[in-house]
Motif scaffolding. Structure first.
Motif, PDB file in Angstrom:
ATOM      1  N   LEU A 171       0.844  -1.197   0.000  1.00  0.00           N
ATOM      2  CA  LEU A 171       0.000   0.000   0.000  1.00  0.00           C
ATOM      3  C   LEU A 171       0.876   1.242   0.000  1.00  0.00           C
ATOM      4  O   LEU A 171       1.790   1.362   0.826  1.00  0.00           O
ATOM      5  N   ARG A 172       0.576   2.153  -0.935  1.00  0.00           N
ATOM      6  CA  ARG A 172       1.238   3.460  -0.981  1.00  0.00           C
ATOM      7  C   ARG A 172       0.170   4.505  -1.281  1.00  0.00           C
ATOM      8  O   ARG A 172      -0.183   4.726  -2.444  1.00  0.00           O
ATOM      9  N   PRO A 173      -0.385   5.153  -0.249  1.00  0.00           N
ATOM     10  CA  PRO A 173      -1.451   6.140  -0.460  1.00  0.00           C
ATOM     11  C   PRO A 173      -0.968   7.281  -1.364  1.00  0.00           C
ATOM     12  O   PRO A 173       0.181   7.702  -1.283  1.00  0.00           O
ATOM     13  N   ASP A 174      -1.881   7.758  -2.194  1.00  0.00           N
ATOM     14  CA  ASP A 174      -1.508   8.837  -3.118  1.00  0.00           C
ATOM     15  C   ASP A 174      -2.670   9.799  -3.346  1.00  0.00           C
ATOM     16  O   ASP A 174      -3.260   9.812  -4.438  1.00  0.00           O
ATOM     17  N   PRO A 175      -2.986  10.679  -2.378  1.00  0.00           N
ATOM     18  CA  PRO A 175      -2.413  10.770  -1.027  1.00  0.00           C
ATOM     19  C   PRO A 175      -3.203   9.961  -0.001  1.00  0.00           C
ATOM     20  O   PRO A 175      -2.753   9.784   1.119  1.00  0.00           O
ATOM     21  N   VAL A 176      -4.419   9.471  -0.400  1.00  0.00           N
ATOM     22  CA  VAL A 176      -5.290   8.753   0.527  1.00  0.00           C
ATOM     23  C   VAL A 176      -5.734   7.451  -0.126  1.00  0.00           C
ATOM     24  O   VAL A 176      -5.999   7.399  -1.326  1.00  0.00           O
ATOM     25  N   LEU A 177      -5.824   6.406   0.684  1.00  0.00           N
ATOM     26  CA  LEU A 177      -6.270   5.106   0.205  1.00  0.00           C
ATOM     27  C   LEU A 177      -7.370   4.607   1.138  1.00  0.00           C
ATOM     28  O   LEU A 177      -7.190   4.582   2.355  1.00  0.00           O
ATOM     29  N   VAL A 178      -8.517   4.230   0.566  1.00  0.00           N
ATOM     30  CA  VAL A 178      -9.637   3.723   1.356  1.00  0.00           C
ATOM     31  C   VAL A 178      -9.605   2.196   1.322  1.00  0.00           C
ATOM     32  O   VAL A 178      -9.511   1.590   0.247  1.00  0.00           O
ATOM     33  N   LEU A 179      -9.676   1.586   2.507  1.00  0.00           N
ATOM     34  CA  LEU A 179      -9.579   0.141   2.641  1.00  0.00           C
ATOM     35  C   LEU A 179     -10.882  -0.420   3.192  1.00  0.00           C
ATOM     36  O   LEU A 179     -11.458   0.118   4.141  1.00  0.00           O
ATOM     37  N   ASP A 180     -11.343  -1.527   2.610  1.00  0.00           N
ATOM     38  CA  ASP A 180     -12.572  -2.176   3.069  1.00  0.00           C
ATOM     39  C   ASP A 180     -12.383  -2.791   4.449  1.00  0.00           C
ATOM     40  O   ASP A 180     -11.261  -3.137   4.842  1.00  0.00           O
ATOM     41  N   PRO A 181     -13.480  -2.976   5.197  1.00  0.00           N
ATOM     42  CA  PRO A 181     -13.383  -3.638   6.504  1.00  0.00           C
ATOM     43  C   PRO A 181     -12.793  -5.035   6.378  1.00  0.00           C
ATOM     44  O   PRO A 181     -13.145  -5.796   5.466  1.00  0.00           O
ATOM     45  N   SER A 182     -11.893  -5.372   7.284  1.00  0.00           N
ATOM     46  CA  SER A 182     -11.266  -6.690   7.282  1.00  0.00           C
ATOM     47  C   SER A 182     -10.414  -6.814   8.530  1.00  0.00           C
ATOM     48  O   SER A 182     -10.021  -5.812   9.139  1.00  0.00           O
TER      49      SER A 182
ATOM     50  N   LEU B 197     -11.514   1.940   6.392  1.00  0.00           N
ATOM     51  CA  LEU B 197     -10.305   2.608   6.857  1.00  0.00           C
ATOM     52  C   LEU B 197      -9.832   3.621   5.830  1.00  0.00           C
ATOM     53  O   LEU B 197     -10.053   3.459   4.626  1.00  0.00           O
ATOM     54  N   GLU B 198      -9.126   4.633   6.337  1.00  0.00           N
ATOM     55  CA  GLU B 198      -8.498   5.622   5.461  1.00  0.00           C
ATOM     56  C   GLU B 198      -7.014   5.684   5.808  1.00  0.00           C
ATOM     57  O   GLU B 198      -6.634   6.080   6.904  1.00  0.00           O
ATOM     58  N   LEU B 199      -6.185   5.258   4.872  1.00  0.00           N
ATOM     59  CA  LEU B 199      -4.735   5.296   5.044  1.00  0.00           C
ATOM     60  C   LEU B 199      -4.196   6.490   4.270  1.00  0.00           C
ATOM     61  O   LEU B 199      -4.474   6.645   3.074  1.00  0.00           O
ATOM     62  N   ALA B 200      -3.448   7.353   4.948  1.00  0.00           N
ATOM     63  CA  ALA B 200      -2.961   8.573   4.315  1.00  0.00           C
ATOM     64  C   ALA B 200      -1.512   8.811   4.695  1.00  0.00           C
ATOM     65  O   ALA B 200      -1.037   8.375   5.751  1.00  0.00           O
ATOM     66  N   GLY B 201      -0.796   9.525   3.820  1.00  0.00           N
ATOM     67  CA  GLY B 201       0.577   9.904   4.109  1.00  0.00           C
ATOM     68  C   GLY B 201       1.553   9.330   3.103  1.00  0.00           C
ATOM     69  O   GLY B 201       1.209   8.505   2.252  1.00  0.00           O
TER      70      GLY B 201
END
Length: 350
Positions: free
Chosen positions: A279-290, A328-332
């Protein structure tokens, strides 16, 4: 009826390094930013582990910040941790063990049993299929060994084990140099060894069943090599077939330089056992529940859920995420490996 308090937030985990028989751990310490001189035999960090070392009661288990074993927390609320669809297939098992493994010396030639063998001999629903994501190397010749180059007769393998002929075992295996970004899928039964200087994120089924052909200079007792079964029985689980270059290529992927915010890392055959992506957010990546085990390899960022303010992330962090945390929201500017059990409804076994 007793109400269940659902786990809603990702949890950062400390290192969990049960004692091992081989050297290593400097790369784990460097990733986590801690002193590497304190331990010589800490080559494995069991991340978000609900699995114990073979024959042990608690060694290997992850303890949560509130003092509970993760294993007990999951058993108390499997749907909250794992999701209803996962529970329908795997009950209260995470169906996954993730390790950071840094080989300070070559590991012995060994293999792992498939589900059917583990069920018959260890009363376990899971064998031990695994995969390696190479995240670092050091030394002059970081390499791995996997699969016999040519078919082998069981009698020949028995002779190697009886004589502890390590050169013959190694010579019979395929061997190849690896670099960061390479991934290797290791089906149950496949003979293999990780060479010195190879640092991996390892995904595997949640057991500690290792059948060790090359026990001399590694184990203090040959009985540990066959886990009490006897080598005659243990070798029944060994894949003695030949793996030529074409067949071996179905296990190996080269993902260094792959572009995209999400990169599938593993060979297709691993899908019934586990999933892993970069995973490499650009700039934010939304991830499904798991249910997720997250390993941050580089950079810094945040992991936010639908319900909380988020968790700051940095290089070396390892995080467990319950299914009930939701989207989830992965950012950075970071690089992480997301490890997950098989997709709901899928499971391996042979």
């Amino acid at each position: 009826m007793t109400s269940v308090t659902r786990p809603l937030a990702p949890i950062r985990l400390p290192a969990n390094q049960p004692p091992q028989f081989y050297r290593g751990g400097a790369a784990i310490a460097a990733l986590r930013g801690v002193d590497a001189t304190a331990r010589e035999f800490g080559p494995e960090d069991w991340v978000a582990s609900t699995t114990t070392m073979f024959g042990q009661d608690t060694h290997g288990l992850t303890r949560l910040p509130d003092g509970r074993w993760l294993r007990d927390a999951v058993r108390a609320d499997p749907e909250g941790w794992l999701g209803a669809e996962h529970v329908a297939t795997f009950a209260d098992s995470t169906a996954l063990l993730v390790k950071l493994l840094d080989a300070g010396q070559r590991l012995p030639v060994h293999f792992h049993p498939p589900d059917t063998f583990a069920r018959r001999h260890f009363d376990s629903h899971f064998g031990k299929t695994e995969a390696w994501i190479v995240v670092g190397t050091h030394g002059d010749d970081p390499r791995v060994h996997a699969g016999f180059r040519e078919p082998q007769r069981p009698e020949t393998v028995h002779e190697w084990v009886r004589e502890q002929d390590a050169p013959a075992m190694l010579d019979a295996l395929n061997t190849f140099t690896v670099r960061p970004g390479d991934t290797v899928y290791i089906p149950a039964g496949l003979p293999h060894a990780i060479g010195a200087g190879v640092f991996v994120v390892e995904l595997q089924q949640p057991t500690d069943f290792s059948l060790t052909l090359e026990w001399r200079d590694f184990l203090d007792d040959p009985d540990r090599g066959h886990l009490g079964l006897g080598f005659d029985t243990a070798i029944e689980a060994l894949d003695t077939s030949g793996w030529d270059a074409e067949r071996l290529a179905t296990l190996v992927r080269h993902t260094a330089g792959a572009e995209g915010s999400t990169v599938d890392l593993l060979a297709a055959g691993s899908a019934p056992y586990f999933r892993a992506d970069q995973l490499r957010p650009d700039p934010v990546l939304v991830l499904d529940p798991s249910f997720i085990v997250l390993v941050v390899l580089d950079g810094a960022g945040t992991l936010r859920t639908e319900r909380d303010g988020g968790l700051d992330l940095a290089r070396g962090d390892t995080v467990v995420v319950p299914h009930a945390a939701g989207e989830l929201e992965l950012a950075g500017a970071l690089t992480a490996v997301r490890c997950r059990p098989p997709a709901p409804g899928r499971r391996g076994g042979r």
